[in-house]
Design an enzyme around this catalytic site. Structure first.
Site, short mmCIF file in Angstrom:
data_model
loop_
_atom_site.label_atom_id
_atom_site.label_comp_id
_atom_site.label_asym_id
_atom_site.label_seq_id
_atom_site.Cartn_x
_atom_site.Cartn_y
_atom_site.Cartn_z
N ASP A 17 0.90 -1.19 -0.01
CA ASP A 17 0.09 0.09 0.06
C ASP A 17 1.02 1.15 -0.07
O ASP A 17 2.10 1.21 0.16
CB ASP A 17 -0.92 0.08 1.24
CG ASP A 17 -1.36 1.36 1.35
OD1 ASP A 17 -2.24 1.66 0.58
OD2 ASP A 17 -1.53 1.73 2.61
N ASP A 19 -0.20 5.22 1.04
CA ASP A 19 -0.44 6.04 1.89
C ASP A 19 -0.33 5.59 3.26
O ASP A 19 -1.19 4.79 3.43
CB ASP A 19 -1.71 6.86 1.42
CG ASP A 19 -1.57 7.65 0.23
OD1 ASP A 19 -0.81 8.44 -0.06
OD2 ASP A 19 -2.36 7.21 -0.76
N GLU A 312 12.12 9.37 26.67
CA GLU A 312 12.97 9.03 27.78
C GLU A 312 14.31 8.31 27.75
O GLU A 312 14.58 7.20 27.47
CB GLU A 312 12.02 7.94 28.66
CG GLU A 312 10.67 8.50 28.95
CD GLU A 312 9.74 7.69 29.79
OE1 GLU A 312 10.13 6.70 30.10
OE2 GLU A 312 8.38 8.37 30.00
N1 RBF Z 1 8.12 1.03 28.86
C1 RBF Z 1 7.39 0.23 28.43
O1 RBF Z 1 6.19 0.21 28.68
N2 RBF Z 1 7.73 -0.75 27.35
C2 RBF Z 1 9.27 -0.84 26.91
O2 RBF Z 1 9.47 -1.79 26.31
C3 RBF Z 1 9.95 0.08 27.62
N3 RBF Z 1 11.24 0.18 27.12
C4 RBF Z 1 12.14 0.92 27.62
C5 RBF Z 1 13.55 0.82 27.08
C6 RBF Z 1 14.27 1.86 27.66
C7 RBF Z 1 15.92 1.56 27.34
C8 RBF Z 1 13.99 2.72 28.43
C9 RBF Z 1 14.91 3.81 29.19
C10 RBF Z 1 12.66 2.86 28.97
C11 RBF Z 1 11.61 1.81 28.50
N4 RBF Z 1 10.44 1.67 28.89
C12 RBF Z 1 9.51 1.01 28.33
C13 RBF Z 1 9.85 3.03 29.56
C14 RBF Z 1 9.95 2.89 30.97
O3 RBF Z 1 8.71 2.45 31.47
C15 RBF Z 1 10.04 4.31 31.45
O4 RBF Z 1 11.30 4.91 31.45
C16 RBF Z 1 9.49 4.40 32.90
O5 RBF Z 1 8.16 4.26 32.97
C17 RBF Z 1 10.00 5.85 33.61
O6 RBF Z 1 8.87 6.90 33.10
MG MG Z 2 -2.81 3.25 3.59
#
Ligand code: RBF
Ligand code: MG
Length: 380
Positions: A17, A19, A312
């Site tokens: 696809d 768009d 983050e």
């Molecule tokens: N939060 C998620 O819900 N799922 C993720 O896969 C996830 N991976 C992350 C990977 C890295 C390297 C970092 C630094 C944060 C990740 N977080 C992820 C976010 C994490 O939940 C968040 O930094 C804390 O909740 C602080 O707000």
């Molecule tokens: Mg489309």
């Protein structure tokens, strides 16, 4: 531990696809409609995008005329708005991973078709701004070249026929629900790459739902795998963001033991919408302290289900104090994985620690370490 890969049907051709799948049309559509609606004293509601994605141009127009109670016929609306879109065609960017996918399939001789609800002329115009695309498709079909557009299977049946393939030997890649429906009705395998976030539940009929084209695993479909991953990362064209460090949700240090130096998303809405949510690696510069390796999450943190897309960065260094308010500069150079949900906090933490190790190792590769000296990071 070995996890058996779910067996997928093997294919030998790909139907794409356009768009929302290969190019970021939504951004332009919203921009044009915003301007247009002002004329009628109306204001574009971003949520409307969800209702029109994957529709034919006439259906799209009918929905907008109806929802905004525009004092004109659908046909007049189309006649006015189409030239406005056409003027903007040159500004529609390729989505992350689109160029990589097209180049890869082409270099491996995998037949490709482009099948879009857009009129043929509009397709031609849109792809003309992307080098090497037109020549890569052995078949191009527009919505005006079939009796019924998606969700009717007709366009994909016709694409398969012109590729000289059985539909069951074709993989369709689609961002919209009508497109997925059309692909399944045609008997093709379908990978959905939803262009609107947090809508995965609507795509249950797809054979696989992925977050962005960066996550495509072609070997699952018997196609030649990408070979550009290094040390668990996918090298990217570097991109840059910076600003003062702000307080996040306050979970990083307290709940996870992983302190992130969050950046404000203000002023970055277009950058953020251009980059898929996911986990990235790069370099971080703090003006008064130095330059550090970094693993970063961008997105809605599925585990916490945030309502806002956040940035983050986790600086891979032990700091002995907070540095809220200090200028943080980032260069993002590689991709690790999509954001995931996890059954427990422990498994989320374990995964993030893994990301940190991947970043530590990968960033020593010359391919990435050269960006450590980027003047942007120094901010002087
Ligand atoms: N939060 C998620 O819900 N799922 C993720 O896969 C996830 N991976 C992350 C990977 C890295 C390297 C970092 C630094 C944060 C990740 N977080 C992820 C976010 C994490 O939940 C968040 O930094 C804390 O909740 C602080 O707000
Ligand atoms: Mg489309």
């Amino acid at each position: 531990m070995l996890i058996a890969q779910p067996l997928k049907k093997l294919v030998s051709a790909v139907i794409l696809d356009l768009d929302g799948t290969l190019i970021n049309t939504d951004g332009i559509v919203s921009d044009v409609l915003k301007v247009y609606l002002v004329k009628y004293g109306k204001q574009w509601d971003g949520r409307e995008a969800q209702k029109i994605v994957g529709k034919t141009p006439l259906e799209e127009a009918a929905i907008i005329v109806e929802d905004y109670k525009l004092p004109c016929a659908t046909e007049d609306f189309v006649a006015e708005i189409y030239p406005m879109f056409n003027d903007q065609c040159c500004n529609i960017k390729a989505l992350p991973g689109a160029n990589r996918l097209i180049k890869h399939l082409r270099s491996h001789g995998v037949p490709m078709a482009l099948a879009s609800n857009s009129p043929r002329a509009s397709i031609e115009s849109k792809i003309s701004y992307h080098q090497g695309w037109k020549e890569s498709f052995s078949v191009i079909i527009g919505g005006d070249e079939v009796k019924m557009g998606k969700p009717s299977p007709e366009i994909f049946l016709e694409a398969a026929k012109r590729l000289n393939m059985e539909p069951s030997s074709c993989l369709v890649i689609e961002d919209s629900v009508p497109g997925v429906t059309a692909g399944k009705a045609a008997g093709t395998e379908v990978v959905a790459v939803p262009s609107i976030p947090k809508q995965t539940h609507l795509y249950t009929s797809a054979d696989e739902v992925i977050n962005s084209l960066l996550d495509l695993q072609l070997e699952k479909w018997g196609l030649p795998p990408f070979q550009d991953w290094v040390e668990g990362t996918l090298p990217l064209e570097p991109w840059y963001i910076g600003g003062p460090v702000i307080k996040g949700y306050g979970r990083g240090s307290k709940v996870l033991g992983i302190p992130t130096a969050n950046l404000s998303t203000k002023g970055y809405s277009s950058v953020l919408s251009e980059h898929p949510s996911g986990v990235y690696v790069g370099w971080a510069g703090l003006s008064t302290r130095g330059i550090y390796k970094m693993a970063m999450s961008i997105g809605w943190n599925p585990y916490f289900n945030n309502s806002e897309k956040t940035i983050e960065p986790w600086l891979l260094h032990e700091f002995d104090e907070d540095f809220y308010g200090e200028e943080l500069r980032l260069v993002i150079v590689g991709y690790i994985r999509p954001e995931e949900n996890f059954p427990t906090l422990e498994s989320l933490i374990a995964k993030i620690l893994d990301d940190g190790k991947i970043a530590e190792r990968a960033l020593d590769l010359p391919l990435y370490s050269k960006y450590k000296d980027d003047s942007y990071l120094k901010n002087t």
